[in-house]
Write an enzyme that holds these catalytic residues in place. Structure first.
Site, PDB file in Angstrom:
ATOM      1  N   CYS A  10      45.026  44.583  41.646  1.00  0.00           N
ATOM      2  CA  CYS A  10      44.201  43.396  41.933  1.00  0.00           C
ATOM      3  C   CYS A  10      43.480  42.881  40.678  1.00  0.00           C
ATOM      4  O   CYS A  10      42.632  43.566  40.099  1.00  0.00           O
ATOM      5  CB  CYS A  10      43.162  43.746  43.008  1.00  0.00           C
ATOM      6  N   VAL A  50      38.970  43.527  48.134  1.00  0.00           N
ATOM      7  CA  VAL A  50      38.417  44.205  46.965  1.00  0.00           C
ATOM      8  C   VAL A  50      38.316  43.178  45.854  1.00  0.00           C
ATOM      9  O   VAL A  50      39.044  42.186  45.865  1.00  0.00           O
ATOM     10  CB  VAL A  50      39.307  45.400  46.530  1.00  0.00           C
ATOM     11  N   GLU A  63      32.850  40.176  45.891  1.00  0.00           N
ATOM     12  CA  GLU A  63      33.056  38.980  45.062  1.00  0.00           C
ATOM     13  C   GLU A  63      32.942  39.312  43.573  1.00  0.00           C
ATOM     14  O   GLU A  63      31.845  39.554  43.048  1.00  0.00           O
ATOM     15  CB  GLU A  63      32.083  37.840  45.429  1.00  0.00           C
ATOM     16  N   SER A  64      34.091  39.220  42.926  1.00  0.00           N
ATOM     17  CA  SER A  64      34.171  39.674  41.534  1.00  0.00           C
ATOM     18  C   SER A  64      33.203  38.947  40.608  1.00  0.00           C
ATOM     19  O   SER A  64      32.571  39.569  39.744  1.00  0.00           O
ATOM     20  CB  SER A  64      35.605  39.527  41.024  1.00  0.00           C
TER      21      SER A  64
HETATM   22  N1  LIG Z   1      37.032  35.924  45.840  1.00  0.00           N
HETATM   23  C1  LIG Z   1      37.353  37.333  45.800  1.00  0.00           C
HETATM   24  C2  LIG Z   1      38.857  37.502  45.894  1.00  0.00           C
HETATM   25  C3  LIG Z   1      39.244  38.956  45.996  1.00  0.00           C
HETATM   26  C4  LIG Z   1      40.681  39.101  46.472  1.00  0.00           C
HETATM   27  O1  LIG Z   1      41.327  38.122  46.870  1.00  0.00           O
HETATM   28  N2  LIG Z   1      41.165  40.338  46.460  1.00  0.00           N
HETATM   29  C5  LIG Z   1      42.494  40.592  46.980  1.00  0.00           C
HETATM   30  C6  LIG Z   1      43.270  41.587  46.167  1.00  0.00           C
HETATM   31  S1  LIG Z   1      43.610  40.954  44.565  1.00  0.00           S
HETATM   32  C7  LIG Z   1      42.372  41.160  48.377  1.00  0.00           C
HETATM   33  O2  LIG Z   1      41.558  42.019  48.638  1.00  0.00           O
HETATM   34  N3  LIG Z   1      43.199  40.633  49.267  1.00  0.00           N
HETATM   35  C8  LIG Z   1      43.245  41.022  50.622  1.00  0.00           C
HETATM   36  C9  LIG Z   1      43.040  39.811  51.510  1.00  0.00           C
HETATM   37  O3  LIG Z   1      42.852  38.686  51.028  1.00  0.00           O
HETATM   38  O4  LIG Z   1      43.054  39.993  52.713  1.00  0.00           O
HETATM   39  C10 LIG Z   1      36.772  37.965  44.529  1.00  0.00           C
HETATM   40  O5  LIG Z   1      36.580  37.227  43.540  1.00  0.00           O
HETATM   41  O6  LIG Z   1      36.462  39.160  44.523  1.00  0.00           O
END
Ligand SMILES: N[C@@H](CCC(=O)N[C@@H](CS)C(=O)NCC(=O)O)C(=O)O
Length: 189
Positions: A10, A50, A63-64
């Site tokens: 990720c 994550v 949220e990163s």
């Molecule tokens: N806006 C979130 C996006 C995080 C994200 O999309 N993570 C993905 C993995 S790269 C995830 O957990 N995806 C599972 C899902 O969307 O259900 C951030 O910035 O942390």
């Protein structure tokens, strides 16, 4: 000791890993299987995504970009935003506009849509890096850490040829142990 719920593949989690490494912070990494996410993850982040950063004292932060900003405020050294307020604002704009400047085109290409839009976004990065050595201005910072995870993954996945300014930027970044470590994570995916 803090905990990072993370996934090696990720890029958003990579943002948090990079900043934690830059700050020299130790933490427990809990690798989440994104194809079979544990139900308890939704208690930490109702979106089930994550990264999630958790402190023993009770803070649970998804949220990163929020995690990056929090770590920067909580652990100010070494500083990862430029001293200059205008450069900081422009760096934050890179993070705020991430979807438009790279993310949407990256994920569209990953879904098999034509590469033209992604190439256009890489050309935009190249123009920015021709003008300034880092996305956050004259100094490396959170904006660079916020984009490089997709560049590292995109190189392999899409066989992207970087423009000279972007290639130089990536080389400079790769000298940093935090980015070199992430390059190793990507190489092992
Ligand atoms: N806006 C979130 C996006 C995080 C994200 O999309 N993570 C993905 C993995 S790269 C995830 O957990 N995806 C599972 C899902 O969307 O259900 C951030 O910035 O942390």
């Amino acid at each position: 000791m803090a905990t990072l719920y993370t996934a090696e593949r990720c890029p958003y989690a990579a943002r948090a890993r990079i900043v934690l490494a830059e700050k020299g912070l130790s933490y427990d990494a809990v690798e989440i299987d994104l194809d079979d996410r544990p139900s308890w993850l939704y208690e930490k982040n109702p979106l089930g995504r994550v990264p999630v950063y958790e402190e023993d004292e009770g803070l649970v932060l998804p949220e990163s970009s929020v995690i990056m900003e929090y770590l920067e405020e909580r652990y100010p050294e070494p500083a990862l935003w430029p001293a200059d307020a205008a450069e900081r604002a422009l760096g934050r704009l890179w993070l705020e506009r991430f979807d438009d400047r790279l993310g949407d085109a990256y994920y569209a290409a990953r879904r098999g849509e034509p590469r033209a839009l992604l190439d256009e976004k890489f050309a935009g990065l190249e123009r920015a890096l021709e003008a300034l050595p880092y996305l956050s201005g004259r100094e490396y910072g959170l904006a660079d850490a916020g984009y490089v995870p997709w560049i590292l993954r995109g190189l392999d996945r899409f066989g992207i040829e970087l423009g000279p300014a972007t290639a130089d930027w990536l080389e400079r970044l790769s000298e940093r142990p935090a980015i070199a470590a992430e390059r190793e994570v990507v190489a092992a995916l």
